[in-house]
Motif scaffolding. Sequence first.
Motif, PDB file in Angstrom:
ATOM      1  N   ILE A 194      94.181  93.264   0.892  1.00  0.00           N
ATOM      2  CA  ILE A 194      94.163  93.555   2.323  1.00  0.00           C
ATOM      3  C   ILE A 194      95.347  92.888   3.004  1.00  0.00           C
ATOM      4  O   ILE A 194      96.047  93.497   3.802  1.00  0.00           O
ATOM      5  CB  ILE A 194      92.843  93.033   2.983  1.00  0.00           C
ATOM      6  N   GLY A 195      95.551  91.630   2.699  1.00  0.00           N
ATOM      7  CA  GLY A 195      96.659  90.888   3.292  1.00  0.00           C
ATOM      8  C   GLY A 195      96.632  89.449   2.820  1.00  0.00           C
ATOM      9  O   GLY A 195      95.565  88.866   2.640  1.00  0.00           O
ATOM     10  N   LYS A 196      97.822  88.888   2.576  1.00  0.00           N
ATOM     11  CA  LYS A 196      97.917  87.482   2.185  1.00  0.00           C
ATOM     12  C   LYS A 196      97.816  86.624   3.448  1.00  0.00           C
ATOM     13  O   LYS A 196      97.983  87.143   4.552  1.00  0.00           O
ATOM     14  CB  LYS A 196      99.264  87.230   1.509  1.00  0.00           C
ATOM     15  N   PRO A 197      97.569  85.333   3.296  1.00  0.00           N
ATOM     16  CA  PRO A 197      97.633  84.468   4.479  1.00  0.00           C
ATOM     17  C   PRO A 197      99.040  84.578   5.071  1.00  0.00           C
ATOM     18  O   PRO A 197     100.007  84.608   4.317  1.00  0.00           O
ATOM     19  CB  PRO A 197      97.394  83.067   3.912  1.00  0.00           C
ATOM     20  N   MET A 198      99.140  84.674   6.389  1.00  0.00           N
ATOM     21  CA  MET A 198     100.450  84.913   7.006  1.00  0.00           C
ATOM     22  C   MET A 198     100.572  84.215   8.361  1.00  0.00           C
ATOM     23  O   MET A 198      99.573  83.778   8.938  1.00  0.00           O
ATOM     24  CB  MET A 198     100.669  86.422   7.173  1.00  0.00           C
ATOM     25  N   HIS A 199     101.812  84.156   8.825  1.00  0.00           N
ATOM     26  CA  HIS A 199     102.119  83.585  10.135  1.00  0.00           C
ATOM     27  C   HIS A 199     101.332  84.359  11.206  1.00  0.00           C
ATOM     28  O   HIS A 199     101.201  85.583  11.119  1.00  0.00           O
ATOM     29  CB  HIS A 199     103.634  83.716  10.373  1.00  0.00           C
ATOM     30  N   PRO A 200     100.825  83.655  12.231  1.00  0.00           N
ATOM     31  CA  PRO A 200     100.018  84.342  13.249  1.00  0.00           C
ATOM     32  C   PRO A 200     100.723  85.533  13.899  1.00  0.00           C
ATOM     33  O   PRO A 200     100.054  86.519  14.239  1.00  0.00           O
ATOM     34  CB  PRO A 200      99.705  83.252  14.270  1.00  0.00           C
ATOM     35  N   ASN A 201     102.044  85.469  14.055  1.00  0.00           N
ATOM     36  CA  ASN A 201     102.758  86.607  14.655  1.00  0.00           C
ATOM     37  C   ASN A 201     102.664  87.838  13.769  1.00  0.00           C
ATOM     38  O   ASN A 201     102.490  88.959  14.255  1.00  0.00           O
ATOM     39  CB  ASN A 201     104.237  86.284  14.886  1.00  0.00           C
ATOM     40  N   ASP A 202     102.797  87.619  12.455  1.00  0.00           N
ATOM     41  CA  ASP A 202     102.682  88.743  11.514  1.00  0.00           C
ATOM     42  C   ASP A 202     101.264  89.294  11.528  1.00  0.00           C
ATOM     43  O   ASP A 202     101.056  90.501  11.478  1.00  0.00           O
ATOM     44  CB  ASP A 202     103.047  88.300  10.096  1.00  0.00           C
ATOM     45  N   PHE A 203     100.302  88.377  11.587  1.00  0.00           N
ATOM     46  CA  PHE A 203      98.900  88.802  11.641  1.00  0.00           C
ATOM     47  C   PHE A 203      98.695  89.730  12.833  1.00  0.00           C
ATOM     48  O   PHE A 203      98.075  90.780  12.731  1.00  0.00           O
ATOM     49  CB  PHE A 203      97.989  87.576  11.745  1.00  0.00           C
ATOM     50  N   GLN A 204      99.253  89.310  13.942  1.00  0.00           N
ATOM     51  CA  GLN A 204      99.092  90.091  15.166  1.00  0.00           C
ATOM     52  C   GLN A 204      99.724  91.476  15.039  1.00  0.00           C
ATOM     53  O   GLN A 204      99.094  92.478  15.350  1.00  0.00           O
ATOM     54  CB  GLN A 204      99.721  89.317  16.326  1.00  0.00           C
ATOM     55  N   THR A 205     100.972  91.519  14.558  1.00  0.00           N
ATOM     56  CA  THR A 205     101.630  92.834  14.443  1.00  0.00           C
ATOM     57  C   THR A 205     100.945  93.714  13.408  1.00  0.00           C
ATOM     58  O   THR A 205     100.758  94.906  13.637  1.00  0.00           O
ATOM     59  CB  THR A 205     103.111  92.704  13.998  1.00  0.00           C
ATOM     60  N   LYS A 206     100.582  93.128  12.278  1.00  0.00           N
ATOM     61  CA  LYS A 206     100.041  93.962  11.206  1.00  0.00           C
ATOM     62  C   LYS A 206      98.591  94.346  11.425  1.00  0.00           C
ATOM     63  O   LYS A 206      98.170  95.425  11.019  1.00  0.00           O
ATOM     64  CB  LYS A 206     100.149  93.238   9.861  1.00  0.00           C
ATOM     65  N   PHE A 207      97.817  93.436  12.024  1.00  0.00           N
ATOM     66  CA  PHE A 207      96.372  93.671  12.036  1.00  0.00           C
ATOM     67  C   PHE A 207      95.749  93.844  13.417  1.00  0.00           C
ATOM     68  O   PHE A 207      94.638  94.329  13.522  1.00  0.00           O
ATOM     69  CB  PHE A 207      95.661  92.562  11.262  1.00  0.00           C
ATOM     70  N   LEU A 208      96.444  93.436  14.458  1.00  0.00           N
ATOM     71  CA  LEU A 208      95.795  93.513  15.765  1.00  0.00           C
ATOM     72  C   LEU A 208      96.404  94.575  16.680  1.00  0.00           C
ATOM     73  O   LEU A 208      95.785  94.997  17.633  1.00  0.00           O
ATOM     74  CB  LEU A 208      95.807  92.142  16.460  1.00  0.00           C
ATOM     75  N   HIS A 209      97.620  95.005  16.370  1.00  0.00           N
ATOM     76  CA  HIS A 209      98.192  96.095  17.153  1.00  0.00           C
ATOM     77  C   HIS A 209      97.529  97.396  16.747  1.00  0.00           C
ATOM     78  O   HIS A 209      97.029  97.526  15.642  1.00  0.00           O
ATOM     79  CB  HIS A 209      99.706  96.182  16.930  1.00  0.00           C
ATOM     80  N   ASN A 210      97.570  98.389  17.609  1.00  0.00           N
ATOM     81  CA  ASN A 210      96.943  99.695  17.395  1.00  0.00           C
ATOM     82  C   ASN A 210      95.844  99.685  16.322  1.00  0.00           C
ATOM     83  O   ASN A 210      95.945 100.355  15.296  1.00  0.00           O
ATOM     84  CB  ASN A 210      97.961 100.808  17.103  1.00  0.00           C
ATOM     85  N   ASP A 211      94.833  98.928  16.660  1.00  0.00           N
ATOM     86  CA  ASP A 211      93.623  98.812  15.845  1.00  0.00           C
ATOM     87  C   ASP A 211      93.776  99.146  14.371  1.00  0.00           C
ATOM     88  O   ASP A 211      93.516 100.247  13.926  1.00  0.00           O
ATOM     89  CB  ASP A 211      92.498  99.661  16.442  1.00  0.00           C
ATOM     90  N   TYR A 212      94.185  98.114  13.635  1.00  0.00           N
ATOM     91  CA  TYR A 212      94.341  98.254  12.192  1.00  0.00           C
ATOM     92  C   TYR A 212      93.075  98.768  11.524  1.00  0.00           C
ATOM     93  O   TYR A 212      91.977  98.349  11.817  1.00  0.00           O
ATOM     94  CB  TYR A 212      94.690  96.897  11.584  1.00  0.00           C
ATOM     95  N   MET A 213      93.244  99.720  10.646  1.00  0.00           N
ATOM     96  CA  MET A 213      92.126 100.172   9.805  1.00  0.00           C
ATOM     97  C   MET A 213      92.700 100.413   8.420  1.00  0.00           C
ATOM     98  O   MET A 213      93.730 101.073   8.289  1.00  0.00           O
ATOM     99  CB  MET A 213      91.583 101.524  10.288  1.00  0.00           C
ATOM    100  N   ILE A 214      92.019  99.908   7.428  1.00  0.00           N
ATOM    101  CA  ILE A 214      92.482 100.214   6.075  1.00  0.00           C
ATOM    102  C   ILE A 214      92.054 101.639   5.771  1.00  0.00           C
ATOM    103  O   ILE A 214      91.029 102.098   6.254  1.00  0.00           O
ATOM    104  CB  ILE A 214      91.932  99.231   5.031  1.00  0.00           C
TER     105      ILE A 214
END
Length: 288
Positions: free
Chosen positions: A259-279
């Motif tokens: 799903i995703g490795k541990p990452m910097h909070p900014n990356d988390f935000q762009t990858k997972f919180l913008h336009n409602d991430y869905m796998i």
Amino acid sequence: RSKELGRNQYSCFKRQMQEEFLSEFTIENQLKEALKDNSFYMDYQPIISSVDGAVIGAEALIRLKIDGQPLGPNVFIPIAEKSRLIVQIGNWAVRSAIQQLSIWNQDREKPLLMGINISPIQLSNQLVQLIKDCLIEFKVEPGLLELELTETALLTQRKATSEVIHSLSELGCRISLDDFGTGFSSISHLHSFPIDTVKIDRSLMPSSTSTNEISKLLNGLITLLKTIETKVVAEGVESKLDFDTCVNMEVDMIQGYFIGKPMHPNDFQTKFLHNDYMIEASDSQLQN
Ligand code: C2E
Ligand code: MG
Ligand code: MG
Ligand code: MG
């Protein structure tokens, strides 16, 4: 000759002990420095729902670099525990994760959960107070914190341990049993402590152990946990096979490199919180 061999082995062992001691001593000093310089930082790893793939929360994982080289928490947390520096380090991590959660939840309809690892050495009334204070300061609901403890932590038969865990639970925080399936996994922990969530260790995932027995054990374990209404998180989901297995066995939540490795909070935000991430729902999920 054998005597000499023995002596050599002994001196080798002694040297190894000295080296270990020296490096432990060095790391302890580096931890003190890092506290002074405020150079610890947190990475965040996504946790998603296995039902619809939506992001449910994150696990906060502490990080440290020494001369640009990462030093893993598996190395420095045990040393921090021995020297009790974990109290300060862990308190810093707790505050920092709650602050991050509050930032992320500011404009979210469905608030995220935050998993925070707690060392048994940290368990004290002071920790309860710290968490209360941070919840107020950052306006976070206690139910959004999932405090992760390992079974070894529960086995520390200090009266305080159990009392503190109960206080945290009464405060409204969720208690999570981390690395389940590694140590002395015992069903009794699940009712002697207020456990809301169990995180199944990655060693039980099909990519780590592919035997039929383990797979049956995993299935049985998940069924049992669901019977007693404990939420189940699968940790260390690294492959499509792991993912599909967990979806089919109906774990509630999924965490891992797939799903995703541990990452910097900014990356988390762009990858997972913008336009409602869905796998992308896997085929097996769509068919069921
Ligand atoms: P943990 O709580 O069981 O955290 C999960 C560990 O598994 C993390 O290692 C994470 O990076 C790793 N992981 C996640 N997904 C995968 C995967 O798919 N495959 C593999 N191979 N590994 C995966 P990390 O970040 O090195 O942390 C190690 C341990 O250090 C944590 O284990 C936790 O016990 C401790 N720790 C980390 N941060 C803190 C903290 O802030 N406070 C305390 N007290 N302990 C912490
Ligand atoms: Mg954890
Ligand atoms: Mg774990
Ligand atoms: Mg672990």
